[in-house]
Design a protein around this motif. Structure first.
Motif, PDB file in Angstrom:
ATOM      1  N   LEU A 162       0.953  -0.498  -0.428  1.00 19.92           N
ATOM      2  CA  LEU A 162       0.063  -0.313  -0.107  1.00 19.92           C
ATOM      3  C   LEU A 162       0.884   1.342  -0.646  1.00 19.92           C
ATOM      4  O   LEU A 162       0.304   2.218  -0.424  1.00 19.92           O
ATOM      5  N   SER A 163       2.126   1.331   0.405  1.00 14.20           N
ATOM      6  CA  SER A 163       3.068   2.610   0.888  1.00 14.20           C
ATOM      7  C   SER A 163       3.715   2.814  -0.340  1.00 14.20           C
ATOM      8  O   SER A 163       4.437   3.593  -0.810  1.00 14.20           O
ATOM      9  N   SER A 164       3.706   1.262  -1.157  1.00  9.99           N
ATOM     10  CA  SER A 164       5.092   1.361  -2.445  1.00  9.99           C
ATOM     11  C   SER A 164       4.580   2.371  -3.515  1.00  9.99           C
ATOM     12  O   SER A 164       5.207   3.226  -4.048  1.00  9.99           O
ATOM     13  N   PRO A 165       3.085   2.881  -3.354  1.00 10.93           N
ATOM     14  CA  PRO A 165       3.030   3.374  -5.188  1.00 10.93           C
ATOM     15  C   PRO A 165       3.479   4.966  -4.752  1.00 10.93           C
ATOM     16  O   PRO A 165       4.326   5.224  -5.067  1.00 10.93           O
ATOM     17  N   LEU A 166       2.562   5.735  -3.747  1.00  8.32           N
ATOM     18  CA  LEU A 166       3.442   6.866  -2.961  1.00  8.32           C
ATOM     19  C   LEU A 166       4.612   6.853  -2.774  1.00  8.32           C
ATOM     20  O   LEU A 166       5.746   8.031  -3.364  1.00  8.32           O
ATOM     21  N   LEU A 167       5.644   5.637  -2.519  1.00  9.22           N
ATOM     22  CA  LEU A 167       6.859   5.423  -1.928  1.00  9.22           C
ATOM     23  C   LEU A 167       7.947   5.814  -3.582  1.00  9.22           C
ATOM     24  O   LEU A 167       8.898   6.611  -3.780  1.00  9.22           O
ATOM     25  N   GLY A 168       7.277   4.871  -4.825  1.00 13.31           N
ATOM     26  CA  GLY A 168       7.806   5.246  -6.022  1.00 13.31           C
ATOM     27  C   GLY A 168       8.213   6.379  -5.768  1.00 13.31           C
ATOM     28  O   GLY A 168       9.603   6.817  -6.437  1.00 13.31           O
ATOM     29  N   LYS A 169       7.075   7.221  -5.820  1.00 14.33           N
ATOM     30  CA  LYS A 169       7.093   8.798  -6.601  1.00 14.33           C
ATOM     31  C   LYS A 169       8.107   9.441  -5.356  1.00 14.33           C
ATOM     32  O   LYS A 169       8.607  10.072  -6.343  1.00 14.33           O
ATOM     33  N   LEU A 170       8.477   9.683  -4.621  1.00 13.48           N
ATOM     34  CA  LEU A 170       8.946   9.988  -3.561  1.00 13.48           C
ATOM     35  C   LEU A 170      10.535   9.753  -4.019  1.00 13.48           C
ATOM     36  O   LEU A 170      11.231  10.990  -4.035  1.00 13.48           O
ATOM     37  N   LEU A 171      10.866   8.559  -4.379  1.00 16.47           N
ATOM     38  CA  LEU A 171      12.166   7.479  -4.504  1.00 16.47           C
ATOM     39  C   LEU A 171      12.490   8.209  -6.015  1.00 16.47           C
ATOM     40  O   LEU A 171      13.366   9.162  -6.166  1.00 16.47           O
ATOM     41  N   ASP A 172      11.894   8.965  -6.891  1.00 18.62           N
ATOM     42  CA  ASP A 172      11.435   9.643  -8.559  1.00 18.62           C
ATOM     43  C   ASP A 172      12.169  11.404  -8.414  1.00 18.62           C
ATOM     44  O   ASP A 172      12.918  11.573  -9.028  1.00 18.62           O
ATOM     45  N   ARG A 173      11.710  11.957  -7.197  1.00 16.24           N
ATOM     46  CA  ARG A 173      12.241  12.922  -6.541  1.00 16.24           C
ATOM     47  C   ARG A 173      12.893  13.910  -5.618  1.00 16.24           C
ATOM     48  O   ARG A 173      13.063  14.117  -5.717  1.00 16.24           O
ATOM     49  N   TYR A 174      12.723  12.973  -4.363  1.00 14.79           N
ATOM     50  CA  TYR A 174      14.282  13.263  -3.382  1.00 14.79           C
ATOM     51  C   TYR A 174      14.887  12.372  -4.092  1.00 14.79           C
ATOM     52  O   TYR A 174      15.089  10.986  -3.489  1.00 14.79           O
ATOM     53  N   PRO A 175      16.452  12.746  -2.926  1.00  9.22           N
ATOM     54  CA  PRO A 175      17.264  11.934  -2.712  1.00  9.22           C
ATOM     55  C   PRO A 175      17.163  10.736  -1.584  1.00  9.22           C
ATOM     56  O   PRO A 175      16.161  10.739  -0.763  1.00  9.22           O
ATOM     57  N   ASN A 176      17.419   9.612  -2.402  1.00  5.68           N
ATOM     58  CA  ASN A 176      17.120   8.065  -1.469  1.00  5.68           C
ATOM     59  C   ASN A 176      17.351   7.966   0.025  1.00  5.68           C
ATOM     60  O   ASN A 176      16.324   7.321   0.200  1.00  5.68           O
ATOM     61  N   LYS A 177      18.848   8.155  -0.313  1.00  7.98           N
ATOM     62  CA  LYS A 177      19.745   8.670   1.343  1.00  7.98           C
ATOM     63  C   LYS A 177      18.446   9.015   2.880  1.00  7.98           C
ATOM     64  O   LYS A 177      17.936   8.218   3.345  1.00  7.98           O
ATOM     65  N   TYR A 178      17.244   9.798   1.927  1.00 10.42           N
ATOM     66  CA  TYR A 178      16.734  10.561   3.266  1.00 10.42           C
ATOM     67  C   TYR A 178      15.174   9.360   3.873  1.00 10.42           C
ATOM     68  O   TYR A 178      14.671   9.034   4.750  1.00 10.42           O
ATOM     69  N   LEU A 179      14.840   8.814   2.795  1.00 11.21           N
ATOM     70  CA  LEU A 179      13.469   7.829   2.800  1.00 11.21           C
ATOM     71  C   LEU A 179      14.403   6.447   3.217  1.00 11.21           C
ATOM     72  O   LEU A 179      13.766   5.730   4.272  1.00 11.21           O
ATOM     73  N   VAL A 183      23.953   4.209   5.397  1.00 17.08           N
ATOM     74  CA  VAL A 183      23.191   4.822   4.365  1.00 17.08           C
ATOM     75  C   VAL A 183      23.871   6.395   3.877  1.00 17.08           C
ATOM     76  O   VAL A 183      23.933   6.695   2.968  1.00 17.08           O
ATOM     77  N   TRP A 184      24.021   7.169   4.895  1.00 20.10           N
ATOM     78  CA  TRP A 184      24.434   8.514   5.114  1.00 20.10           C
ATOM     79  C   TRP A 184      25.741   8.571   4.449  1.00 20.10           C
ATOM     80  O   TRP A 184      26.065   9.968   3.831  1.00 20.10           O
ATOM     81  N   THR A 185      26.498   7.658   4.466  1.00 19.48           N
ATOM     82  CA  THR A 185      27.918   7.904   4.021  1.00 19.48           C
ATOM     83  C   THR A 185      28.440   7.530   2.286  1.00 19.48           C
ATOM     84  O   THR A 185      28.987   8.168   2.117  1.00 19.48           O
ATOM     85  N   LEU A 186      27.509   6.722   2.328  1.00 18.93           N
ATOM     86  CA  LEU A 186      27.929   5.334   0.968  1.00 18.93           C
ATOM     87  C   LEU A 186      26.695   5.743  -0.093  1.00 18.93           C
ATOM     88  O   LEU A 186      27.051   5.994  -1.392  1.00 18.93           O
ATOM     89  N   VAL A 187      25.393   6.219   0.244  1.00 18.68           N
ATOM     90  CA  VAL A 187      24.267   6.131  -0.697  1.00 18.68           C
ATOM     91  C   VAL A 187      23.906   6.614  -1.717  1.00 18.68           C
ATOM     92  O   VAL A 187      24.389   8.275  -0.869  1.00 18.68           O
ATOM     93  N   VAL A 188      24.415   7.526  -2.890  1.00 14.78           N
ATOM     94  CA  VAL A 188      24.690   8.323  -3.846  1.00 14.78           C
ATOM     95  C   VAL A 188      23.843   7.874  -5.038  1.00 14.78           C
ATOM     96  O   VAL A 188      23.544   6.920  -5.373  1.00 14.78           O
ATOM     97  N   ASP A 189      22.715   9.730  -4.793  1.00 13.55           N
ATOM     98  CA  ASP A 189      21.583   8.640  -5.709  1.00 13.55           C
ATOM     99  C   ASP A 189      21.855   8.721  -7.228  1.00 13.55           C
ATOM    100  O   ASP A 189      20.714   7.788  -7.992  1.00 13.55           O
ATOM    101  N   ARG A 190      22.344   9.335  -7.962  1.00 15.65           N
ATOM    102  CA  ARG A 190      22.722   9.436  -8.971  1.00 15.65           C
ATOM    103  C   ARG A 190      24.314   9.510 -10.031  1.00 15.65           C
ATOM    104  O   ARG A 190      24.866  10.038  -8.768  1.00 15.65           O
ATOM    105  N   PRO A 191      24.850   9.019 -10.371  1.00 13.37           N
ATOM    106  CA  PRO A 191      26.548   8.249 -11.047  1.00 13.37           C
ATOM    107  C   PRO A 191      26.794  10.003 -11.500  1.00 13.37           C
ATOM    108  O   PRO A 191      28.133  10.451 -11.263  1.00 13.37           O
ATOM    109  N   GLU A 192      25.798  10.952 -11.792  1.00 13.25           N
ATOM    110  CA  GLU A 192      26.898  12.115 -11.893  1.00 13.25           C
ATOM    111  C   GLU A 192      26.951  12.995 -10.653  1.00 13.25           C
ATOM    112  O   GLU A 192      27.794  14.384 -10.986  1.00 13.25           O
TER     113      GLU A 192
END
Length: 411
Positions: A61-78, A184-193
């Motif tokens: 049930l949370s996945s549709p909203l979470l998917g949109k948030l992952l496309d818009r905001y830094p993934n590490k925060y989520l 997560v804070w130390t190593l996760v980077v959203d995009r290669p650029e």
């Protein structure tokens, strides 16, 4: 001078660890916790199973909203929010005076944590870092579910035996909050650029692959009207649901034939071990051969396992069925992620994965209760096997209707 390894592979290792936490401490470890909860609170089996079913429904049930948030905001925060939520959920369980708070804790904070440490989050992030080797990368990361299943339950059981279940589960929650957010804070980077890189570690950016959907925002109802989306959720959903219901009852298939419980448990271990091999193998195949052919391999292997289970009258035949099940079950998650990546633009990947997760979670939730009802009604699983065999046979035929990018410009 030696070249530095592509950072995307470091992220693959990090995602493997996160998946091991997100699913190893919940889905795989729940049966160990359930025994202690039953002794402490003496709830009915139905109430105990509400914890597990509720977690999965929360993920869906949370996945549709979470998917949109992952496309818009830094993934590490989520991801960080999810791990803190999961850790707090385990701490609440350790302090719970009643089974009611236990159920609520599993469904809400822990269920949300599962959603943020799931294949949805992992595949969305890695889809940006890999194009040519996307399936392999996601397949390796998906090994985290199997590794978590092997690693955490015996450790938890040992701590619980030496202390008590409240100490063990409370300590687990504290460790998750103390360690995972820092990772997560130390190593996760959203995009290669963001690190001055390009997908797959290429020297220059490759042209974006043609997809069957543009990067425009699509509502859940708009996706439901697309042929490819419906085919993906039906085909993959049937495979996931089949694997789930078979896994939930696998040990019982052996004991129903008069085998010892330890031989039933070995079937579960065999399927998990096969998943360790076939998860990256199917991911790699998704990169190098037709995705339709790989999809047919998964559905056909699961259909074959149902056929063999339906005629099994001895333990060696059960082993054959479990082997076929291990191929399909181990490969279904990397296939799912790769299939969505082949059909949809990377910029809306999280949104589409979230929408498919919602529908597929509903498929999955139906499976175990249906299997139990069939056995209670007929005193046999044969009707279950034949029903699943029929559904998977139809789904295998429907694979031919999937429209790949070279076939059409719009699903």
């Amino acid at each position: 001078m030696p070249t530095k390894p592509f950072y995307g592979w470091i992220l693959v290792a990090v995602m493997l660890v996160l998946l091991s936490v997100g699913w190893g401490t919940t889905v795989y470890m729940f049966s160990v916790v359930a025994g202690a909860l039953h002794t402490e609170f003496n709830p009915t089996r139905l109430v105990l199973m509400t914890c597990s079913t509720g977690m999965m429904l929360m993920v869906g049930l949370s996945s549709p909203l979470l998917g949109k948030l992952l496309d818009r905001y830094p993934n590490k925060y989520l991801m960080m929010a999810g791990t803190v939520s999961m850790g707090l959920g385990f701490i609440c369980i350790s302090l719970s005076p009643s089974i009611t708070l236990v159920v609520v804790s599993y469904i809400l904070p822990i269920g949300f944590g599962m959603a943020t440490l799931s294949t949805l989050t992992v595949s969305t992030l890695l889809a940006r870092w890999f194009v040519r080797r996307r399936g392999l990368a996601i397949g390796i990361a998906a090994l985290g579910t199997q590794f978590g299943g092997f690693l955490y339950p015996p450790i938890f059981a040992t701590v619980m035996a030496n202390h008590d279940w409240r100490f063990a589960i409370g300590g687990l929650g504290i460790l998750i909050i103390a360690i995972v957010p820092v990772l997560v804070w130390t190593l996760v980077v959203d995009r290669p650029e963001d690190k001055g890189l390009h997908p797959d570690g290429d020297a220059t950016a490759a042209p974006a692959p043609e997809t069957t959907s543009t990067a425009e925002k699509l509502s859940f109802w708009q996706l439901l009207r697309q042929r490819n989306f419906l085919l993906v959720v039906c085909i993959v959903g049937s495979a996931v649901a089949t694997n789930t219901v078979l896994l939930a009852n696998l040990a019982l298939f052996a004991t129903d034939l008069g085998e010892a419980a330890v031989r039933g448990a070995f079937l579960v271990s065999l399927v998990a071990l096969l998943g360790v091999f076939f998860s990256p193998a199917v991911g790699w195949l998704s990169d190098v051969i037709s995705i339709k052919l790989v999809t047919a391999l998964i559905t056909a292997s699961l259909a074959g396992s149902c056929l063999v289970f339906s005629v099994a009258t001895s333990y060696p035949v059960l082993l054959m069925a479990a082997f076929l099940m291990g191929i399909g079950g181990g490969g279904v998650f990397p296939l799912w992620a790769s299939l969505v990546g082949k059909l949809y633009d990377t910029r809306i990947y999280g949104q589409v994965m979230g929408a498919t997760t919602l529908v597929i979670a509903l498929f999955t939730a139906i499976g175990p209760p249906f299997g139990g009802w069939v056995h209670d009604t007929t005193d046999s699983y044969r009707l279950l096997f034949l029903t699943l065999l029929g559904i998977l046979s139809v789904m295998t035929a429907l694979i031919t209707l999937i429209r790949l990018p070279s076939q059409t410009g719009q699903a």
